[in-house]
Design a protein around this motif. Structure first.
Motif, PDB file in Angstrom:
ATOM      1  N   GLN A 104      18.706 -17.774-120.121  1.00  0.00           N
ATOM      2  CA  GLN A 104      17.381 -17.239-120.405  1.00  0.00           C
ATOM      3  C   GLN A 104      16.944 -17.514-121.846  1.00  0.00           C
ATOM      4  OE1 GLN A 104      18.472 -13.584-117.523  1.00  0.00           O
ATOM      5  NE2 GLN A 104      16.927 -13.089-119.049  1.00  0.00           N
ATOM      6  N   ALA A 105      17.653 -18.404-122.502  1.00  0.00           N
ATOM      7  CA  ALA A 105      17.278 -18.870-123.836  1.00  0.00           C
ATOM      8  C   ALA A 105      17.040 -20.368-123.774  1.00  0.00           C
ATOM      9  CB  ALA A 105      18.375 -18.558-124.842  1.00  0.00           C
ATOM     10  N   ILE A 106      15.980 -20.811-124.418  1.00  0.00           N
ATOM     11  CA  ILE A 106      15.689 -22.238-124.500  1.00  0.00           C
ATOM     12  C   ILE A 106      15.280 -22.573-125.926  1.00  0.00           C
ATOM     13  CG2 ILE A 106      15.047 -22.493-122.080  1.00  0.00           C
ATOM     14  CD1 ILE A 106      12.133 -22.308-122.837  1.00  0.00           C
ATOM     15  N   ALA A 107      15.321 -23.853-126.252  1.00  0.00           N
ATOM     16  CA  ALA A 107      14.895 -24.286-127.579  1.00  0.00           C
ATOM     17  C   ALA A 107      13.402 -24.011-127.746  1.00  0.00           C
ATOM     18  CB  ALA A 107      15.176 -25.766-127.765  1.00  0.00           C
ATOM     19  N   PRO A 108      12.957 -23.676-128.957  1.00  0.00           N
ATOM     20  CA  PRO A 108      11.518 -23.450-129.161  1.00  0.00           C
ATOM     21  C   PRO A 108      10.735 -24.729-128.908  1.00  0.00           C
ATOM     22  CG  PRO A 108      12.674 -23.506-131.265  1.00  0.00           C
ATOM     23  CD  PRO A 108      13.724 -23.503-130.201  1.00  0.00           C
ATOM     24  N   GLU A 276      10.633 -25.123-119.988  1.00  0.00           N
ATOM     25  CA  GLU A 276      11.076 -26.112-120.963  1.00  0.00           C
ATOM     26  C   GLU A 276      10.727 -27.527-120.515  1.00  0.00           C
ATOM     27  OE1 GLU A 276      14.973 -26.641-123.820  1.00  0.00           O
ATOM     28  OE2 GLU A 276      15.296 -25.963-121.758  1.00  0.00           O
ATOM     29  N   ASP A 277      10.904 -27.797-119.227  1.00  0.00           N
ATOM     30  CA  ASP A 277      10.668 -29.158-118.708  1.00  0.00           C
ATOM     31  C   ASP A 277       9.187 -29.467-118.530  1.00  0.00           C
ATOM     32  OD1 ASP A 277      13.406 -29.497-118.611  1.00  0.00           O
ATOM     33  OD2 ASP A 277      13.569 -29.099-116.453  1.00  0.00           O
ATOM     34  N   GLU A 278       8.404 -28.466-118.151  1.00  0.00           N
ATOM     35  CA  GLU A 278       7.016 -28.709-117.777  1.00  0.00           C
ATOM     36  C   GLU A 278       6.017 -28.306-118.846  1.00  0.00           C
ATOM     37  OE1 GLU A 278       3.950 -27.555-114.096  1.00  0.00           O
ATOM     38  OE2 GLU A 278       6.063 -26.914-114.037  1.00  0.00           O
ATOM     39  N   VAL A 279       6.218 -27.133-119.449  1.00  0.00           N
ATOM     40  CA  VAL A 279       5.217 -26.601-120.372  1.00  0.00           C
ATOM     41  C   VAL A 279       5.380 -27.159-121.780  1.00  0.00           C
ATOM     42  CG1 VAL A 279       4.343 -24.500-121.464  1.00  0.00           C
ATOM     43  CG2 VAL A 279       4.929 -24.502-119.024  1.00  0.00           C
ATOM     44  N   TRP A 280       6.619 -27.252-122.265  1.00  0.00           N
ATOM     45  CA  TRP A 280       6.809 -27.738-123.626  1.00  0.00           C
ATOM     46  C   TRP A 280       6.167 -29.114-123.839  1.00  0.00           C
ATOM     47  CZ3 TRP A 280       7.216 -23.135-123.913  1.00  0.00           C
ATOM     48  CH2 TRP A 280       8.207 -22.348-124.459  1.00  0.00           C
ATOM     49  N   PRO A 281       6.260 -30.070-122.898  1.00  0.00           N
ATOM     50  CA  PRO A 281       5.531 -31.336-123.091  1.00  0.00           C
ATOM     51  C   PRO A 281       4.021 -31.156-123.134  1.00  0.00           C
ATOM     52  CG  PRO A 281       7.305 -31.636-121.502  1.00  0.00           C
ATOM     53  CD  PRO A 281       7.202 -30.160-121.751  1.00  0.00           C
ATOM     54  N   MET A 282       3.493 -30.184-122.407  1.00  0.00           N
ATOM     55  CA  MET A 282       2.051 -29.926-122.448  1.00  0.00           C
ATOM     56  C   MET A 282       1.624 -29.385-123.809  1.00  0.00           C
ATOM     57  SD  MET A 282       1.256 -28.200-118.726  1.00  0.00           S
ATOM     58  CE  MET A 282       1.393 -29.125-117.189  1.00  0.00           C
ATOM     59  N   LEU A 283       2.474 -28.565-124.420  1.00  0.00           N
ATOM     60  CA  LEU A 283       2.190 -28.098-125.776  1.00  0.00           C
ATOM     61  C   LEU A 283       2.278 -29.249-126.771  1.00  0.00           C
ATOM     62  CD1 LEU A 283       4.156 -24.740-125.733  1.00  0.00           C
ATOM     63  CD2 LEU A 283       1.713 -24.941-126.191  1.00  0.00           C
ATOM     64  N   ALA A 284       3.241 -30.134-126.559  1.00  0.00           N
ATOM     65  CA  ALA A 284       3.447 -31.248-127.491  1.00  0.00           C
ATOM     66  C   ALA A 284       2.280 -32.222-127.473  1.00  0.00           C
ATOM     67  CB  ALA A 284       4.755 -31.964-127.167  1.00  0.00           C
TER      68      ALA A 284
END
Length: 321
Positions: A104-108, A276-284
């Motif tokens: 339940q922890a992921i990289a920011p 992490e897989d789907e949303v973080w790239p959208m933020l990037a």
């Protein structure tokens, strides 16, 4: 360690800062020194005594936080001391340290500091998991209530990125403009007849993400298209409402209610991986922008809760430790 303590549930005066024992990470868990904690409506409900934690979970409020790993428990493989993480919690975020299962922890998110990151994961996990419950597809109409809040701002952008036609409700012209600024195709004042306005503009909703609950139940069902899905994730408008089963049946529609907090750890870990897989790239790449953010010192936790429920808040509130 320092933590927010609620000895007797009630209004904001129930929130005090005190000393409690620092938790010890068990097998598969990590101990994190908190940098910041996200503030959510569920925190207010817990403070008031309406949303107790699951059995075995700390009474300390807080469903999301960021920080730096202080210690890892037996069997932890992904993380080591000194790693920065954001975490989805069942409780314990309003404290100097918190423990959490490693899944339940992921990289920011890349390029986002730990303070801002503290207010992203719970919102993202809630929206991503419930959009799946609602079976939303590209080209369909999505409606979110509370469009100017943390959930609403994220949900608007996320479903827009999925190719949906997005509508939102809010209670002031400034908040309606916020909804449009963050991608809503339609924004309706909830003081007016938003059901008819939605039907006139789109024909109705294929999915509604609702934070209100009982107060909007009848209107939400009226607003659904045939085969539509209402997903209730909040109860700001009460817990008991009137449901026209005949109308629901005629539409072949469904009503679901979910709580992220009470899902099994394995399910939460899978949701975190999806974020992490789907949303973080959208933020990037800019498809999703961070909500407007208010940073409040940890010792001013009462002010954070006052602002959240005051009616004028837009975006996310984060407690900075």
């Amino acid at each position: 360690m320092r933590a927010v303590i609620v000895e007797t549930p009630g209004d904001v005066d129930a929130l005090t800062i005190g000393e409690i024992d620092t938790p010890t990470p068990g097998a598969g868990e990590i101990l994190v020194r908190t940098v910041a904690s996200g503030v959510n409506r569920a925190d207010v409900l817990q403070r008031q005594g309406h949303y107790p934690p699951p059995p075995g979970v700390t009474d300390t409020i807080g469903l999301e936080a960021s920080g730096v790993i202080e210690e890892v428990g037996e069997g932890v493989t992904r993380w080591k001391k000194g790693d920065e993480v954001v975490a989805l919690l069942a409780g314990g975020g309003y404290a100097e340290f918190f423990c959490v299962p490693e899944g339940q922890a992921i990289a920011p998110p890349p390029g986002i500091d730990l303070v801002s990151a503290a207010g992203v994961l719970e919102v993202a996990a809630t929206v991503v998991s419930n959009v799946r419950v609602g079976c939303l597809k590209a080209g369909q109409v999505f409606l979110v209530h509370g469009g100017a809040g943390g959930i609403g701002t994220f949900a608007t952008q996320y479903t827009k990125a999925l190719g949906a036609i997005v509508a939102a409700t809010a209670g002031s012209q400034a908040k309606l403009e916020h909804c449009r600024e963050f991608g809503a195709d339609f924004a309706f004042d909830y003081h007016e007849d938003w059901v008819d306005a939605l039907k006139e503009a789109t024909g109705g909703a294929d999915m509604i993400l609702d934070i209100i609950g009982a107060k909007y139940l009848e209107q939400n069902v009226k607003a659904l298209k045939k085969g539509g899905h209402l997903v209730v994730i909040g109860l700001q408008g009460g817990v008991k409402g009137t449901l026209n089963l005949g109308l629901l049946l005629n539409k072949g529609a469904s009503v679901a209610a979910t709580s992220l907090r009470f899902r099994p750890a394995e399910e939460k870990a899978a949701i975190c991986r999806a974020v992490e897989d789907e949303v973080w790239p959208m933020l990037a790449d800019g498809r999703i922008r961070l909500s407007p953010e208010t940073r409040i010192p940890f010792d001013d936790v009462r002010r954070a809760h006052e602002q959240l429920v005051g009616g004028d808040n837009v975006g996310k509130i984060v407690l900075v430790h």
